[in-house]
Design a protein around this motif. Sequence first.
Motif, PDB file in Angstrom:
ATOM      1  N   PRO A  22       0.813  -1.219   0.000  1.00  0.00           N
ATOM      2  CA  PRO A  22       0.000   0.000   0.000  1.00  0.00           C
ATOM      3  C   PRO A  22       0.851   1.276   0.000  1.00  0.00           C
ATOM      4  O   PRO A  22       0.444   2.302  -0.534  1.00  0.00           O
ATOM      5  N   ALA A  23       2.046   1.206   0.579  1.00  0.00           N
ATOM      6  CA  ALA A  23       2.929   2.375   0.650  1.00  0.00           C
ATOM      7  C   ALA A  23       4.052   2.285  -0.381  1.00  0.00           C
ATOM      8  O   ALA A  23       5.107   2.881  -0.214  1.00  0.00           O
ATOM      9  N   GLY A  24       3.875   1.506  -1.423  1.00  0.00           N
ATOM     10  CA  GLY A  24       4.912   1.363  -2.442  1.00  0.00           C
ATOM     11  C   GLY A  24       5.869   0.231  -2.120  1.00  0.00           C
ATOM     12  O   GLY A  24       5.508  -0.749  -1.475  1.00  0.00           O
ATOM     13  N   LEU A  25       7.115   0.391  -2.546  1.00  0.00           N
ATOM     14  CA  LEU A  25       8.127  -0.650  -2.333  1.00  0.00           C
ATOM     15  C   LEU A  25       8.801  -0.526  -0.975  1.00  0.00           C
ATOM     16  O   LEU A  25       9.457  -1.450  -0.519  1.00  0.00           O
ATOM     17  N   GLY A  26       8.683   0.618  -0.336  1.00  0.00           N
ATOM     18  CA  GLY A  26       9.184   0.765   1.027  1.00  0.00           C
ATOM     19  C   GLY A  26      10.655   1.100   1.159  1.00  0.00           C
ATOM     20  O   GLY A  26      11.288   0.737   2.152  1.00  0.00           O
ATOM     21  N   PHE A  27      11.225   1.774   0.154  1.00  0.00           N
ATOM     22  CA  PHE A  27      12.608   2.227   0.305  1.00  0.00           C
ATOM     23  C   PHE A  27      12.829   3.485  -0.520  1.00  0.00           C
ATOM     24  O   PHE A  27      12.076   3.775  -1.456  1.00  0.00           O
ATOM     25  N   ASN A  28      13.866   4.228  -0.152  1.00  0.00           N
ATOM     26  CA  ASN A  28      14.254   5.441  -0.861  1.00  0.00           C
ATOM     27  C   ASN A  28      15.559   5.191  -1.599  1.00  0.00           C
ATOM     28  O   ASN A  28      16.364   4.350  -1.180  1.00  0.00           O
ATOM     29  N   ILE A  29      15.765   5.951  -2.663  1.00  0.00           N
ATOM     30  CA  ILE A  29      16.994   5.817  -3.442  1.00  0.00           C
ATOM     31  C   ILE A  29      17.717   7.158  -3.540  1.00  0.00           C
ATOM     32  O   ILE A  29      17.113   8.216  -3.386  1.00  0.00           O
ATOM     33  N   VAL A  30      19.021   7.072  -3.794  1.00  0.00           N
ATOM     34  CA  VAL A  30      19.859   8.233  -4.078  1.00  0.00           C
ATOM     35  C   VAL A  30      20.722   7.879  -5.278  1.00  0.00           C
ATOM     36  O   VAL A  30      20.886   6.711  -5.617  1.00  0.00           O
ATOM     37  N   GLY A  31      21.303   8.895  -5.901  1.00  0.00           N
ATOM     38  CA  GLY A  31      22.230   8.662  -6.997  1.00  0.00           C
ATOM     39  C   GLY A  31      21.630   9.024  -8.336  1.00  0.00           C
ATOM     40  O   GLY A  31      20.527   9.568  -8.432  1.00  0.00           O
ATOM     41  N   GLY A  32      22.382   8.723  -9.378  1.00  0.00           N
ATOM     42  CA  GLY A  32      22.025   9.059 -10.744  1.00  0.00           C
ATOM     43  C   GLY A  32      23.142   9.869 -11.367  1.00  0.00           C
ATOM     44  O   GLY A  32      24.032  10.368 -10.670  1.00  0.00           O
ATOM     45  N   VAL A  33      23.105  10.019 -12.689  1.00  0.00           N
ATOM     46  CA  VAL A  33      24.184  10.747 -13.369  1.00  0.00           C
ATOM     47  C   VAL A  33      24.219  12.213 -12.943  1.00  0.00           C
ATOM     48  O   VAL A  33      25.268  12.856 -12.993  1.00  0.00           O
ATOM     49  N   ASP A  34      23.083  12.740 -12.509  1.00  0.00           N
ATOM     50  CA  ASP A  34      23.014  14.143 -12.118  1.00  0.00           C
ATOM     51  C   ASP A  34      23.200  14.363 -10.622  1.00  0.00           C
ATOM     52  O   ASP A  34      23.311  15.498 -10.171  1.00  0.00           O
ATOM     53  N   GLN A  35      23.230  13.285  -9.833  1.00  0.00           N
ATOM     54  CA  GLN A  35      23.349  13.401  -8.371  1.00  0.00           C
ATOM     55  C   GLN A  35      24.204  12.251  -7.828  1.00  0.00           C
ATOM     56  O   GLN A  35      23.723  11.423  -7.066  1.00  0.00           O
TER      57      GLN A  35
ATOM     58  N   THR B  55      19.259   9.519 -14.939  1.00  0.00           N
ATOM     59  CA  THR B  55      19.186  10.620 -13.988  1.00  0.00           C
ATOM     60  C   THR B  55      18.400  10.126 -12.781  1.00  0.00           C
ATOM     61  O   THR B  55      17.694   9.113 -12.856  1.00  0.00           O
ATOM     62  N   HIS B  56      18.516  10.834 -11.682  1.00  0.00           N
ATOM     63  CA  HIS B  56      17.772  10.447 -10.480  1.00  0.00           C
ATOM     64  C   HIS B  56      16.265  10.453 -10.766  1.00  0.00           C
ATOM     65  O   HIS B  56      15.558   9.509 -10.417  1.00  0.00           O
ATOM     66  N   LYS B  57      15.803  11.489 -11.412  1.00  0.00           N
ATOM     67  CA  LYS B  57      14.368  11.619 -11.711  1.00  0.00           C
ATOM     68  C   LYS B  57      13.865  10.480 -12.597  1.00  0.00           C
ATOM     69  O   LYS B  57      12.793   9.924 -12.339  1.00  0.00           O
ATOM     70  N   SER B  58      14.635  10.106 -13.613  1.00  0.00           N
ATOM     71  CA  SER B  58      14.183   9.014 -14.497  1.00  0.00           C
ATOM     72  C   SER B  58      14.196   7.676 -13.760  1.00  0.00           C
ATOM     73  O   SER B  58      13.331   6.825 -13.995  1.00  0.00           O
ATOM     74  N   ALA B  59      15.151   7.486 -12.850  1.00  0.00           N
ATOM     75  CA  ALA B  59      15.170   6.248 -12.056  1.00  0.00           C
ATOM     76  C   ALA B  59      13.954   6.191 -11.141  1.00  0.00           C
ATOM     77  O   ALA B  59      13.301   5.141 -11.021  1.00  0.00           O
ATOM     78  N   VAL B  60      13.625   7.318 -10.499  1.00  0.00           N
ATOM     79  CA  VAL B  60      12.438   7.366  -9.637  1.00  0.00           C
ATOM     80  C   VAL B  60      11.190   7.025 -10.452  1.00  0.00           C
ATOM     81  O   VAL B  60      10.331   6.256 -10.009  1.00  0.00           O
ATOM     82  N   GLU B  61      11.103   7.544 -11.655  1.00  0.00           N
ATOM     83  CA  GLU B  61       9.941   7.274 -12.514  1.00  0.00           C
ATOM     84  C   GLU B  61       9.864   5.789 -12.877  1.00  0.00           C
ATOM     85  O   GLU B  61       8.774   5.207 -12.922  1.00  0.00           O
ATOM     86  N   LEU B  62      11.008   5.158 -13.133  1.00  0.00           N
ATOM     87  CA  LEU B  62      11.018   3.713 -13.410  1.00  0.00           C
ATOM     88  C   LEU B  62      10.467   2.930 -12.224  1.00  0.00           C
ATOM     89  O   LEU B  62       9.721   1.966 -12.406  1.00  0.00           O
ATOM     90  N   PHE B  63      10.826   3.330 -11.011  1.00  0.00           N
ATOM     91  CA  PHE B  63      10.319   2.649  -9.819  1.00  0.00           C
ATOM     92  C   PHE B  63       8.812   2.873  -9.671  1.00  0.00           C
ATOM     93  O   PHE B  63       8.079   1.963  -9.321  1.00  0.00           O
ATOM     94  N   ARG B  64       8.373   4.086  -9.927  1.00  0.00           N
ATOM     95  CA  ARG B  64       6.944   4.408  -9.758  1.00  0.00           C
ATOM     96  C   ARG B  64       6.060   3.660 -10.749  1.00  0.00           C
ATOM     97  O   ARG B  64       4.918   3.349 -10.436  1.00  0.00           O
ATOM     98  N   THR B  65       6.576   3.420 -11.937  1.00  0.00           N
ATOM     99  CA  THR B  65       5.763   2.793 -12.987  1.00  0.00           C
ATOM    100  C   THR B  65       6.082   1.313 -13.176  1.00  0.00           C
ATOM    101  O   THR B  65       5.666   0.720 -14.167  1.00  0.00           O
ATOM    102  N   ALA B  66       6.777   0.714 -12.236  1.00  0.00           N
ATOM    103  CA  ALA B  66       7.256  -0.662 -12.395  1.00  0.00           C
ATOM    104  C   ALA B  66       6.171  -1.722 -12.234  1.00  0.00           C
ATOM    105  O   ALA B  66       6.396  -2.887 -12.537  1.00  0.00           O
ATOM    106  N   GLY B  67       5.020  -1.339 -11.737  1.00  0.00           N
ATOM    107  CA  GLY B  67       3.961  -2.322 -11.549  1.00  0.00           C
ATOM    108  C   GLY B  67       3.940  -2.874 -10.138  1.00  0.00           C
ATOM    109  O   GLY B  67       4.671  -2.413  -9.250  1.00  0.00           O
ATOM    110  N   GLU B  68       3.093  -3.892  -9.952  1.00  0.00           N
ATOM    111  CA  GLU B  68       2.911  -4.462  -8.613  1.00  0.00           C
ATOM    112  C   GLU B  68       4.019  -5.435  -8.240  1.00  0.00           C
ATOM    113  O   GLU B  68       4.503  -5.446  -7.117  1.00  0.00           O
TER     114      GLU B  68
END
Length: 146
Positions: free
Chosen positions: A20-33, A77-90
């Motif tokens: 219900p709360a997603g995958l339950g972890f945060n990420i850092v990093g990316g080519v821009d961060q 990029t960090h933003k594109s990685a976050v988007e991949l996680f958000r749209t990854a499905g169940e």
Amino acid sequence: MNGSLHSSPNVVDIQLKRGPAGLGFNIVGGVDQQFVVNDSGIYVSKIKEDGAAGLDGRLKEGDKILAINGVKLEDQTHKSAVELFRTAGEDVLLRVLKKSSHHMNGPTGSQPEYKSSMSALGVLGVLAGVAALFGFLYMRHLKKHF
């Protein structure tokens, strides 16, 4: 996964079911961060205990996520990685390089623990030296009075 992405005993696949709360972890990093010097990879920065990753128990803070559902995370990029996680499905398949398998330059590496243990040993050594010095001076002072 075709095995060409870091075939190492420290690379594991972890299947998670989004809660219900997603995958339950945060990420850092990316080519821009960059989180780790000279490494634009995506790293786990925080695990929520009651989230999908925390309940599963295999993903740890400091692990590097190499791919999600077969999509490599290098050069993202960090933003594109976050988007991949958000749209990854169940059902999400992560390919992960475990933290202990590489030397990190960032704050999640093993160096801070080593430095703090050395600091504690250094403090103990200084205290022992000070105690020995005071003991020596005290004994010398006693000899003068007899």
